[in-house]
Design a protein around this motif. Structure first.
Motif, PDB file in Angstrom:
ATOM      1  N   VAL A  92      34.280 -74.038  34.460  1.00  0.00           N
ATOM      2  CA  VAL A  92      33.330 -72.980  34.765  1.00  0.00           C
ATOM      3  C   VAL A  92      32.405 -73.458  35.872  1.00  0.00           C
ATOM      4  CG1 VAL A  92      31.391 -71.645  33.889  1.00  0.00           C
ATOM      5  CG2 VAL A  92      33.392 -72.007  32.451  1.00  0.00           C
ATOM      6  N   ASP A  93      32.217 -72.647  36.903  1.00  0.00           N
ATOM      7  CA  ASP A  93      31.301 -72.981  37.986  1.00  0.00           C
ATOM      8  C   ASP A  93      29.884 -72.767  37.483  1.00  0.00           C
ATOM      9  OD1 ASP A  93      30.981 -71.895  41.464  1.00  0.00           O
ATOM     10  OD2 ASP A  93      29.790 -73.260  40.245  1.00  0.00           O
ATOM     11  N   GLU A  94      29.126 -73.839  37.376  1.00  0.00           N
ATOM     12  CA  GLU A  94      27.786 -73.753  36.805  1.00  0.00           C
ATOM     13  C   GLU A  94      26.721 -73.358  37.822  1.00  0.00           C
ATOM     14  OE1 GLU A  94      27.287 -76.522  33.110  1.00  0.00           O
ATOM     15  OE2 GLU A  94      27.826 -77.720  34.842  1.00  0.00           O
ATOM     16  N   SER A  95      27.130 -72.959  39.044  1.00  0.00           N
ATOM     17  CA  SER A  95      26.141 -72.536  40.027  1.00  0.00           C
ATOM     18  C   SER A  95      25.461 -71.243  39.577  1.00  0.00           C
ATOM     19  CB  SER A  95      26.798 -72.321  41.390  1.00  0.00           C
ATOM     20  OG  SER A  95      27.810 -71.328  41.303  1.00  0.00           O
ATOM     21  N   GLU A  96      26.086 -70.495  38.667  1.00  0.00           N
ATOM     22  CA  GLU A  96      25.494 -69.294  38.113  1.00  0.00           C
ATOM     23  C   GLU A  96      25.499 -69.410  36.589  1.00  0.00           C
ATOM     24  OE1 GLU A  96      27.403 -65.813  39.562  1.00  0.00           O
ATOM     25  OE2 GLU A  96      27.385 -66.473  41.635  1.00  0.00           O
ATOM     26  N   PRO A  97      24.634 -70.235  36.022  1.00  0.00           N
ATOM     27  CA  PRO A  97      24.661 -70.472  34.580  1.00  0.00           C
ATOM     28  C   PRO A  97      24.361 -69.208  33.787  1.00  0.00           C
ATOM     29  CG  PRO A  97      22.653 -71.346  35.539  1.00  0.00           C
ATOM     30  CD  PRO A  97      23.530 -70.949  36.691  1.00  0.00           C
ATOM     31  N   ILE A  98      25.033 -69.069  32.664  1.00  0.00           N
ATOM     32  CA  ILE A  98      24.809 -67.942  31.778  1.00  0.00           C
ATOM     33  C   ILE A  98      23.525 -68.189  30.991  1.00  0.00           C
ATOM     34  CG2 ILE A  98      25.729 -66.676  29.806  1.00  0.00           C
ATOM     35  CD1 ILE A  98      28.513 -67.476  30.764  1.00  0.00           C
ATOM     36  N   SER A  99      22.685 -67.160  30.924  1.00  0.00           N
ATOM     37  CA  SER A  99      21.442 -67.281  30.162  1.00  0.00           C
ATOM     38  C   SER A  99      21.750 -67.062  28.688  1.00  0.00           C
ATOM     39  CB  SER A  99      20.420 -66.255  30.651  1.00  0.00           C
ATOM     40  OG  SER A  99      19.235 -66.331  29.907  1.00  0.00           O
ATOM     41  N   LEU A 100      21.481 -68.081  27.878  1.00  0.00           N
ATOM     42  CA  LEU A 100      21.757 -67.987  26.455  1.00  0.00           C
ATOM     43  C   LEU A 100      20.581 -67.371  25.709  1.00  0.00           C
ATOM     44  CD1 LEU A 100      23.343 -71.515  25.956  1.00  0.00           C
ATOM     45  CD2 LEU A 100      24.553 -69.336  26.004  1.00  0.00           C
ATOM     46  N   ALA A 101      20.880 -66.786  24.559  1.00  0.00           N
ATOM     47  CA  ALA A 101      19.825 -66.165  23.754  1.00  0.00           C
ATOM     48  C   ALA A 101      18.818 -67.208  23.306  1.00  0.00           C
ATOM     49  CB  ALA A 101      20.446 -65.475  22.542  1.00  0.00           C
ATOM     50  N   ASN A 102      17.545 -66.880  23.434  1.00  0.00           N
ATOM     51  CA  ASN A 102      16.482 -67.725  22.904  1.00  0.00           C
ATOM     52  C   ASN A 102      15.429 -66.812  22.278  1.00  0.00           C
ATOM     53  OD1 ASN A 102      14.228 -69.403  22.418  1.00  0.00           O
ATOM     54  ND2 ASN A 102      14.918 -70.831  23.986  1.00  0.00           N
ATOM     55  N   ASP A 103      15.437 -66.767  20.945  1.00  0.00           N
ATOM     56  CA  ASP A 103      14.528 -65.892  20.213  1.00  0.00           C
ATOM     57  C   ASP A 103      13.224 -66.577  19.828  1.00  0.00           C
ATOM     58  OD1 ASP A 103      16.415 -63.885  20.274  1.00  0.00           O
ATOM     59  OD2 ASP A 103      17.231 -64.338  18.293  1.00  0.00           O
ATOM     60  N   SER A 104      12.980 -67.763  20.369  1.00  0.00           N
ATOM     61  CA  SER A 104      11.840 -68.542  19.876  1.00  0.00           C
ATOM     62  C   SER A 104      10.498 -67.868  20.148  1.00  0.00           C
ATOM     63  CB  SER A 104      11.854 -69.953  20.475  1.00  0.00           C
ATOM     64  OG  SER A 104      11.644 -69.916  21.877  1.00  0.00           O
ATOM     65  N   LEU A 105      10.364 -67.155  21.280  1.00  0.00           N
ATOM     66  CA  LEU A 105       9.088 -66.487  21.555  1.00  0.00           C
ATOM     67  C   LEU A 105       8.892 -65.306  20.609  1.00  0.00           C
ATOM     68  CD1 LEU A 105       6.532 -66.333  23.194  1.00  0.00           C
ATOM     69  CD2 LEU A 105       7.716 -64.891  24.853  1.00  0.00           C
ATOM     70  N   ILE A 106       9.961 -64.572  20.321  1.00  0.00           N
ATOM     71  CA  ILE A 106       9.871 -63.481  19.352  1.00  0.00           C
ATOM     72  C   ILE A 106       9.520 -64.052  17.979  1.00  0.00           C
ATOM     73  CG2 ILE A 106      11.199 -61.722  18.122  1.00  0.00           C
ATOM     74  CD1 ILE A 106      12.787 -61.300  20.716  1.00  0.00           C
ATOM     75  N   GLY A 107      10.162 -65.158  17.628  1.00  0.00           N
ATOM     76  CA  GLY A 107       9.842 -65.811  16.362  1.00  0.00           C
ATOM     77  C   GLY A 107       8.396 -66.252  16.309  1.00  0.00           C
ATOM     78  N   LEU A 108       7.896 -66.778  17.427  1.00  0.00           N
ATOM     79  CA  LEU A 108       6.505 -67.219  17.492  1.00  0.00           C
ATOM     80  C   LEU A 108       5.546 -66.054  17.305  1.00  0.00           C
ATOM     81  CD1 LEU A 108       4.220 -69.226  18.141  1.00  0.00           C
ATOM     82  CD2 LEU A 108       4.687 -68.820  20.578  1.00  0.00           C
ATOM     83  N   ARG A 109       5.812 -64.923  17.973  1.00  0.00           N
ATOM     84  CA  ARG A 109       4.927 -63.763  17.847  1.00  0.00           C
ATOM     85  C   ARG A 109       4.847 -63.285  16.389  1.00  0.00           C
ATOM     86  NH1 ARG A 109       2.917 -65.100  21.906  1.00  0.00           N
ATOM     87  NH2 ARG A 109       3.280 -64.224  23.990  1.00  0.00           N
ATOM     88  N   THR A 110       5.982 -63.246  15.705  1.00  0.00           N
ATOM     89  CA  THR A 110       5.957 -62.790  14.310  1.00  0.00           C
ATOM     90  C   THR A 110       5.159 -63.754  13.439  1.00  0.00           C
ATOM     91  OG1 THR A 110       8.032 -63.906  13.690  1.00  0.00           O
ATOM     92  CG2 THR A 110       8.213 -61.699  14.604  1.00  0.00           C
ATOM     93  N   VAL A 111       5.317 -65.052  13.683  1.00  0.00           N
ATOM     94  CA  VAL A 111       4.582 -66.046  12.896  1.00  0.00           C
ATOM     95  C   VAL A 111       3.087 -65.954  13.188  1.00  0.00           C
ATOM     96  CG1 VAL A 111       4.243 -68.517  12.481  1.00  0.00           C
ATOM     97  CG2 VAL A 111       6.561 -67.599  12.705  1.00  0.00           C
TER      98      VAL A 111
END
Length: 476
Positions: free
Chosen positions: A438-457
């Protein structure tokens, strides 16, 4: 981008915490994704997991190990230290008690960072541009970027029960973008949720000014039964867990807020999308409590946001009936988001899809369209790709799991294929090699729910503090 040398090796996933939800949902869902996924390990502090919610005894770790043909461990540290299993994991599901999410999550994130550091160190030692190395796109003389076996996380909600821990976990996850950090807010991964998010991100509501939400369920059987300690106690440790104060956090409260309101808060922040919208600043909250357990069973809160959005939320466990009764009684949910150009309405009974639809109303004074209802899930491409109706939490035990599970497993499969092809390309050094990475010059953005988790907490922690003090409190 397509990998031209497909990897047959399945993704390897560990399940950490083998209680009621893991045995009834996570493990069967993983098994249903075979042969693309295998249960690589199971972990629980107790060799005999128990649950007050299960109608039959849970399987022991030994029996689970036999059922899923995998080793078992008593801690995440023991799992990661096993040289035959720890380094080969592509992902881990965290289904331990709420207050242990932080320590388990941090251990997994640190393992991912450790793997990346090793890969980077190895790369520095090798000669860049060596003719003997086949790299990106199979071109001789190009060294592939350091590729390590990434480690992805699917964590049960809530992310933590402590703002300090949520902040630290969120920051740590941001330093490891190679790994997906998915929180199992299943409602946030419904197709209708992504349509709602698009409506807002495309500016169709204009600047958001007001949010109101309610979530009511028939859950007194859960929150007013003293045997359900993990749902009602401020110290909800599972039997067998280390209870030293160094790695356990006493909660300000426990009940409906932590057990249920996290779903609707996570949904709201998922569709709002932007990090700087509805940032909570101050909370005033009142609660009522169950007579037998003292768990909160009703609450009403007003949230002051730094951008001036007015935000109210309420919920109760006092709805008559139960989702597990015959006939089942669903939860009644309603969210309304108002902007300067229109509003988005989403509500219904989560057991009856026909009870509601995602509705958009535009504010166009003087025009025919002013105030008219539109149904985005029934229009355009969305109409061909998803069912219209009210779908919130996905608690089905059948099939391959909710959307959150799919996103997590897709990340595991994608990075495992990338890693295996990287290894294969370095082992196959012939000029005839057709290996493609896979050509990593255009990396896929992976899911990161940590900010949503932080807001709920942040919000729920402030709710408990406000209820105890009787005053509005600043959000930590």
């Amino acid at each position: 981008k397509t990998l031209t040398m497909a990897t047959k090796t399945p993704s390897r996933v560990a399940v950490i915490g083998c209680g009621w939800w893991a045995q009834g949902w996570h493990l069967p869902h993983l098994a249903a994704n075979a042969p693309h996924v295998v249960v690589a390990a199971i972990v629980d502090a107790s060799p005999l997991p128990i649950s007050t919610l299960s109608s039959s005894p849970l399987l022991s770790l030994v029996d689970l190990s036999k059922k899923y043909n995998c080793p078992h461990y008593s801690s995440v540290e023991e799992l990661l230290a096993d040289p035959e299993v720890g380094p080969t994991l592509d992902g881990a599901i965290v289904a331990t008690s709420h207050t242990s999410h932080f320590e388990v999550g941090m251990a997994l994130l640190k393992e991912g960072v450790r793997r990346r550091s090793i890969a980077e160190a190895v790369e520095k030692e090798e000669q860049v541009g060596s003719d003997s190395v086949v790299g990106v796109a199979g071109k001789k003389g190009l060294r592939p970027r350091s590729v390590h076996r990434a480690l992805h996380i699917l964590m049960e909600k809530p992310m933590t029960c402590s703002v300090d821990e949520a902040l630290e976990l969120s920051k740590m996850s941001m330093t490891y973008p190679e790994g997906a950090f998915v929180i199992n807010h299943t409602a946030s991964y419904r197709p209708q949720t992504f349509v709602a998010k698009h409506v807002i991100s495309s500016g169709q509501l204009g600047r958001i000014r007001h949010i109101t939400a309610t979530m009511n369920g028939g859950l007194m059987w859960l929150f007013d039964d003293e045997k359900n300690e993990s749902w009602t106690s401020k110290t909800p440790w599972h039997k067998g867990e280390d209870t030293s104060q160094d790695n356990k956090t006493t909660m300000n409260g426990n009940g409906y807020a932590w057990g249920q309101l996290v779903h609707i808060l996570a949904w709201i922040y998922a569709v709002l999308g932007a990090d700087d919208v509805a940032v909570p600043k101050k909370v005033f909250c009142t609660m009522t409590h169950a007579p037998n357990t003292g768990a909160d069973i009703s609450l009403a809160a007003v949230i002051t946001c730094s951008d001036g959005i007015t935000f109210s939320i309420s919920g109760t466990a006092l709805l008559p009936g139960s989702q597990y009764a015959d006939p089942p009684v669903g939860k009644r949910i309603n969210v309304e988001i108002f902007g300067m150009k229109g509003c988005l309405l989403w509500g219904g009974d989560d057991r009856i899809p026909e009870s509601g639809k995602l509705e958009l109303r535009r504010s166009v004074p003087g025009e025919k369209e002013d105030g008219q209802s539109e149904f985005p899930c029934s229009q355009g491409e969305a109409a061909n790709e998803l069912k219209d109706g009210f779908y919130f939490e996905d608690g089905s035990q059948d099939g391959k799991g909710p959307g959150s599970m799919k996103v997590f497993l897709d990340a595991c499969e994608s990075s495992a294929a990338k890693y295996n092809q990287s290894v294969a390309s370095l082992e196959n050094k012939s000029e005839e090699s057709t290996t493609t990475l896979v050509d990593e010059s255009e990396p896929i953005s992976l899911a990161n729910d940590s900010l949503i988790g932080l807001r709920t907490v942040q919000i729920i922690d402030a709710m408990y503090k406000s209820s105890i003090s009787g005053n509005a409190v600043e959000v930590q």
